[in-house]
Design an enzyme around this catalytic site. Structure first.
Site, PDB file in Angstrom:
ATOM      1  N   ASP A 274      -8.723   7.326  -4.813  1.00 19.27           N
ATOM      2  CA  ASP A 274      -8.082   7.979  -5.721  1.00 19.27           C
ATOM      3  C   ASP A 274      -8.394   8.711  -7.508  1.00 19.27           C
ATOM      4  O   ASP A 274      -9.265   7.382  -7.387  1.00 19.27           O
ATOM      5  CB  ASP A 274      -6.261   7.981  -6.195  1.00 19.27           C
TER       6      ASP A 274
ATOM      7  N   HIS B 182       0.293  14.274   0.584  1.00 21.43           N
ATOM      8  CA  HIS B 182      -0.343  13.035   0.975  1.00 21.43           C
ATOM      9  C   HIS B 182      -0.106  11.836   0.703  1.00 21.43           C
ATOM     10  O   HIS B 182       1.114  11.719   0.564  1.00 21.43           O
ATOM     11  CB  HIS B 182      -1.510  12.996  -0.799  1.00 21.43           C
TER      12      HIS B 182
END
Ligand code: DGP
Length: 115
Positions: free
Chosen positions: A33, A102
């Site tokens: 991320d 996700h």
């Protein structure tokens, strides 16, 4: 396979935007991320575009299962050796920012509010 040219994650899947791929197979990719909320913070992103869990269909059953089954190994390999969280944010009240389904895998620290 559905693809949305305006979707950030579709563009990463296509290689139009950069990401360090930790895993890739026919159905999904995994990368860190960009705004990590924990020392280990991975995103598991299907190659097919669908926005939320509510948009998943029966044909995605194996994909969703495979992502969950791979999460423990990737979490451990990336350094989350003392546990991790697996999170799917859905919709505005679920805190979802990117509308391409996700799975977050978060570990390496315990900054959480207990559920
Ligand atoms: P969510 O709130 O569940 O929709 O989380 C979306 C996450 O995606 C957020 O934690 C930040 C991350 N993110 C957004 N844009 C990019 C990007 O271009 N690259 C990477 N690696 N992560 C991104």
């Amino acid at each position: 396979m559905t693809h949305d040219p305006n979707c950030i994650f579709c563009r990463i899947v296509k290689g139009e935007l950069p990401a360090k791929r930790i895993h890739e197979d026919d159905e999904f990719i995994v990368f860190p991320d960009i705004h990590p909320a924990a020392p280990v913070h991975l995103l598991m992103v299907p190659k097919e575009h669908f926005a939320t869990l509510a948009d998943a269909q029966a044909k995605h059953e194996e994909l969703l299962g495979r992502m969950l089954l791979l999460a423990p190994r990737l979490a451990r390999e990336q350094g989350a050796t003392n546990g991790y969280r697996v999170v799917i944010n859905n919709g505005p009240d679920g805190g979802q920012e990117v509308y391409h389904l996700h799975v977050h895998v978060l570990g390496g620290a315990r900054p959480w509010k207990r559920l």
